[in-house]
Motif scaffolding. Structure first.
Motif, PDB file in Angstrom:
ATOM      1  N   GLU A   2       0.833  -1.198   0.000  1.00 45.96           N
ATOM      2  CA  GLU A   2       0.000   0.000   0.000  1.00 45.96           C
ATOM      3  C   GLU A   2       0.872   1.253   0.000  1.00 45.96           C
ATOM      4  OE1 GLU A   2      -3.521   2.063   2.585  1.00 45.96           O
ATOM      5  OE2 GLU A   2      -3.096  -0.054   2.910  1.00 45.96           O
ATOM      6  N   TRP A   3       2.078   1.146   0.551  1.00 43.99           N
ATOM      7  CA  TRP A   3       2.941   2.326   0.593  1.00 43.99           C
ATOM      8  C   TRP A   3       3.389   2.723  -0.803  1.00 43.99           C
ATOM      9  CZ3 TRP A   3       7.928   1.534  -1.053  1.00 43.99           C
ATOM     10  CH2 TRP A   3       8.410   0.228  -1.044  1.00 43.99           C
ATOM     11  N   ASN A   4       3.465   1.777  -1.769  1.00 45.36           N
ATOM     12  CA  ASN A   4       3.786   2.146  -3.158  1.00 45.36           C
ATOM     13  C   ASN A   4       2.695   3.038  -3.727  1.00 45.36           C
ATOM     14  OD1 ASN A   4       6.200   0.792  -3.340  1.00 45.36           O
ATOM     15  ND2 ASN A   4       5.255  -1.115  -4.039  1.00 45.36           N
ATOM     16  N   LYS A   5       1.456   2.685  -3.447  1.00 43.90           N
ATOM     17  CA  LYS A   5       0.325   3.497  -3.898  1.00 43.90           C
ATOM     18  C   LYS A   5       0.372   4.878  -3.247  1.00 43.90           C
ATOM     19  CE  LYS A   5      -4.698   3.568  -3.874  1.00 43.90           C
ATOM     20  NZ  LYS A   5      -5.918   2.927  -3.380  1.00 43.90           N
ATOM     21  N   MET A   6       0.722   4.915  -1.968  1.00 42.37           N
ATOM     22  CA  MET A   6       0.787   6.194  -1.256  1.00 42.37           C
ATOM     23  C   MET A   6       1.920   7.066  -1.782  1.00 42.37           C
ATOM     24  SD  MET A   6      -1.689   6.476   0.646  1.00 42.37           S
ATOM     25  CE  MET A   6      -2.988   5.295   0.462  1.00 42.37           C
ATOM     26  N   GLU A   7       3.031   6.439  -2.172  1.00 43.76           N
ATOM     27  CA  GLU A   7       4.124   7.234  -2.754  1.00 43.76           C
ATOM     28  C   GLU A   7       3.670   7.890  -4.052  1.00 43.76           C
ATOM     29  OE1 GLU A   7       7.411   4.530  -3.099  1.00 43.76           O
ATOM     30  OE2 GLU A   7       8.171   5.065  -1.121  1.00 43.76           O
ATOM     31  N   GLY A   8       2.925   7.156  -4.871  1.00 46.60           N
ATOM     32  CA  GLY A   8       2.383   7.731  -6.103  1.00 46.60           C
ATOM     33  C   GLY A   8       1.413   8.861  -5.811  1.00 46.60           C
ATOM     34  N   LEU A   9       0.566   8.671  -4.789  1.00 50.55           N
ATOM     35  CA  LEU A   9      -0.368   9.735  -4.407  1.00 50.55           C
ATOM     36  C   LEU A   9       0.364  10.951  -3.856  1.00 50.55           C
ATOM     37  CD1 LEU A   9      -3.407   7.909  -2.770  1.00 50.55           C
ATOM     38  CD2 LEU A   9      -3.351   9.187  -4.899  1.00 50.55           C
ATOM     39  N   LEU A  10       1.465  10.713  -3.128  1.00 49.54           N
ATOM     40  CA  LEU A  10       2.261  11.841  -2.615  1.00 49.54           C
ATOM     41  C   LEU A  10       2.829  12.668  -3.750  1.00 49.54           C
ATOM     42  CD1 LEU A  10       4.286  10.509   0.450  1.00 49.54           C
ATOM     43  CD2 LEU A  10       2.758  12.468   0.397  1.00 49.54           C
ATOM     44  N   GLU A  11       3.343  11.998  -4.781  1.00 50.22           N
ATOM     45  CA  GLU A  11       3.879  12.739  -5.925  1.00 50.22           C
ATOM     46  C   GLU A  11       2.777  13.578  -6.573  1.00 50.22           C
ATOM     47  OE1 GLU A  11       6.096  10.442  -8.749  1.00 50.22           O
ATOM     48  OE2 GLU A  11       7.122   9.328  -7.149  1.00 50.22           O
ATOM     49  N   LYS A  12       1.601  12.967  -6.757  1.00 48.74           N
ATOM     50  CA  LYS A  12       0.481  13.718  -7.323  1.00 48.74           C
ATOM     51  C   LYS A  12       0.085  14.877  -6.410  1.00 48.74           C
ATOM     52  CE  LYS A  12      -3.080  11.840  -9.223  1.00 48.74           C
ATOM     53  NZ  LYS A  12      -4.270  11.007  -9.462  1.00 48.74           N
ATOM     54  N   TYR A  13       0.128  14.652  -5.093  1.00 47.39           N
ATOM     55  CA  TYR A  13      -0.255  15.685  -4.122  1.00 47.39           C
ATOM     56  C   TYR A  13       0.681  16.889  -4.226  1.00 47.39           C
ATOM     57  CZ  TYR A  13      -1.152  17.905   0.381  1.00 47.39           C
ATOM     58  OH  TYR A  13      -1.451  18.804   1.362  1.00 47.39           O
ATOM     59  N   PHE A  14       1.985  16.634  -4.285  1.00 44.89           N
ATOM     60  CA  PHE A  14       2.938  17.743  -4.342  1.00 44.89           C
ATOM     61  C   PHE A  14       2.958  18.415  -5.703  1.00 44.89           C
ATOM     62  CE2 PHE A  14       4.903  15.489  -0.634  1.00 44.89           C
ATOM     63  CZ  PHE A  14       4.604  16.476   0.272  1.00 44.89           C
ATOM     64  N   GLU A  15       2.447  17.762  -6.728  1.00 49.14           N
ATOM     65  CA  GLU A  15       2.306  18.405  -8.033  1.00 49.14           C
ATOM     66  C   GLU A  15       0.982  19.155  -8.147  1.00 49.14           C
ATOM     67  OE1 GLU A  15       2.804  15.414 -10.999  1.00 49.14           O
ATOM     68  OE2 GLU A  15       4.894  15.066 -10.463  1.00 49.14           O
ATOM     69  N   GLY A  16       0.079  18.921  -7.170  1.00 46.67           N
ATOM     70  CA  GLY A  16      -1.207  19.606  -7.166  1.00 46.67           C
ATOM     71  C   GLY A  16      -2.239  18.943  -8.052  1.00 46.67           C
ATOM     72  N   ASP A  17      -2.086  17.649  -8.322  1.00 46.11           N
ATOM     73  CA  ASP A  17      -3.000  16.951  -9.224  1.00 46.11           C
ATOM     74  C   ASP A  17      -3.955  16.001  -8.516  1.00 46.11           C
ATOM     75  OD1 ASP A  17      -1.810  18.217 -11.363  1.00 46.11           O
ATOM     76  OD2 ASP A  17      -0.342  16.623 -11.698  1.00 46.11           O
ATOM     77  N   THR A  18      -4.019  16.018  -7.189  1.00 47.70           N
ATOM     78  CA  THR A  18      -4.895  15.094  -6.477  1.00 47.70           C
ATOM     79  C   THR A  18      -6.295  15.680  -6.335  1.00 47.70           C
ATOM     80  OG1 THR A  18      -4.160  16.011  -4.371  1.00 47.70           O
ATOM     81  CG2 THR A  18      -3.059  14.011  -5.140  1.00 47.70           C
ATOM     82  N   ASN A  19      -7.253  14.784  -6.167  1.00 44.94           N
ATOM     83  CA  ASN A  19      -8.615  15.238  -5.891  1.00 44.94           C
ATOM     84  C   ASN A  19      -8.883  15.074  -4.389  1.00 44.94           C
ATOM     85  OD1 ASN A  19      -9.241  12.523  -5.448  1.00 44.94           O
ATOM     86  ND2 ASN A  19      -9.935  12.246  -7.563  1.00 44.94           N
ATOM     87  N   VAL A  20     -10.070  15.400  -3.962  1.00 42.50           N
ATOM     88  CA  VAL A  20     -10.398  15.400  -2.534  1.00 42.50           C
ATOM     89  C   VAL A  20     -10.329  13.989  -1.952  1.00 42.50           C
ATOM     90  CG1 VAL A  20     -12.188  15.938  -0.847  1.00 42.50           C
ATOM     91  CG2 VAL A  20     -11.810  17.473  -2.772  1.00 42.50           C
ATOM     92  N   ASP A  21     -10.808  13.015  -2.688  1.00 40.54           N
ATOM     93  CA  ASP A  21     -10.796  11.634  -2.184  1.00 40.54           C
ATOM     94  C   ASP A  21      -9.367  11.135  -1.984  1.00 40.54           C
ATOM     95  OD1 ASP A  21     -13.553  11.526  -2.182  1.00 40.54           O
ATOM     96  OD2 ASP A  21     -13.647  10.768  -4.249  1.00 40.54           O
ATOM     97  N   GLU A  22      -8.494  11.463  -2.921  1.00 40.93           N
ATOM     98  CA  GLU A  22      -7.090  11.040  -2.798  1.00 40.93           C
ATOM     99  C   GLU A  22      -6.414  11.731  -1.617  1.00 40.93           C
ATOM    100  OE1 GLU A  22      -6.145  10.030  -7.473  1.00 40.93           O
ATOM    101  OE2 GLU A  22      -5.896  12.078  -6.739  1.00 40.93           O
ATOM    102  N   GLU A  23      -6.734  12.984  -1.407  1.00 41.48           N
ATOM    103  CA  GLU A  23      -6.147  13.696  -0.266  1.00 41.48           C
ATOM    104  C   GLU A  23      -6.663  13.140   1.055  1.00 41.48           C
ATOM    105  OE1 GLU A  23      -6.650  17.902  -0.757  1.00 41.48           O
ATOM    106  OE2 GLU A  23      -5.608  17.889  -2.687  1.00 41.48           O
ATOM    107  N   ASN A  24      -7.933  12.754   1.088  1.00 42.74           N
ATOM    108  CA  ASN A  24      -8.467  12.122   2.297  1.00 42.74           C
ATOM    109  C   ASN A  24      -7.795  10.783   2.551  1.00 42.74           C
ATOM    110  OD1 ASN A  24     -10.230  14.161   3.002  1.00 42.74           O
ATOM    111  ND2 ASN A  24     -11.894  13.335   1.759  1.00 42.74           N
ATOM    112  N   ALA A  25      -7.534  10.025   1.485  1.00 43.16           N
ATOM    113  CA  ALA A  25      -6.844   8.743   1.637  1.00 43.16           C
ATOM    114  C   ALA A  25      -5.438   8.966   2.198  1.00 43.16           C
ATOM    115  CB  ALA A  25      -6.785   8.023   0.295  1.00 43.16           C
TER     116      ALA A  25
END
Length: 152
Positions: A2-25
């Motif tokens: 699951e941490w691999n998925k979270m690393e991908g979400l972190l990259e998206k988060y710092f690029e500003g491309d995440t949505n609300v559901d991803e940020e909540n996750a």
């Protein structure tokens, strides 16, 4: 894994491309205790958001501080206005009370006046060109900023 998925979400988060559901996750993941050691540094970020969400400000505290600042402003505003008026009047009498005739740069000969005017305009043109060069730097900065920060 699951941490691999979270690393991908972190990259998206710092690029500003995440949505609300991803940020909540991300927030739920980093508030849990099973965060790998190499991702521990991000717990502080998401922990701060959770702490800030729990904070409640009382409206009375804010209103009383606002009242005090308005009261102080009401006390100091007339003092500041009188100081400005005094400085204006004093400056007028200090700088404007000279009755001497000032040389306004008048010339008797048209040729001399033309040369002096050309010299003054050349100096003005040099300073305007320097200002235009500065504007070019600002345009380059704006272009670079546009490349770095994507407009939405």
């Amino acid at each position: 894994m699951e941490w691999n998925k979270m690393e991908g979400l972190l990259e998206k988060y710092f690029e500003g491309d995440t949505n609300v559901d991803e940020e909540n996750a991300l927030r739920h993941y980093f508030l849990s205790d099973d965060v790998p050691p190499h991702l521990e540094q991000y717990k502080a970020i998401f922990g701060y958001f959770a702490k800030a969400k729990k904070e409640n400000l009382t409206s009375n505290a804010v209103d009383s501080q606002l009242f005090l600042s308005k009261k102080r402003l009401a006390l100091w505003l007339p003092v500041a206005a009188s100081v400005v008026v005094m400085l204006g009047v004093g400056g007028y009498f200090y700088f404007g009370s000279t009755n001497e005739k000032q040389d306004l740069g008048t010339y008797q000969s048209p040729e001399v006046a033309l040369k002096e005017t050309q010299k003054a305009l050349a100096m003005l043109s040099t300073h305007v060109n320097t200002g235009i060069e500065s504007v070019m730097y600002i345009k380059e900065y704006e272009h670079s900023k546009g490349l770095i920060f994507k407009k939405q």
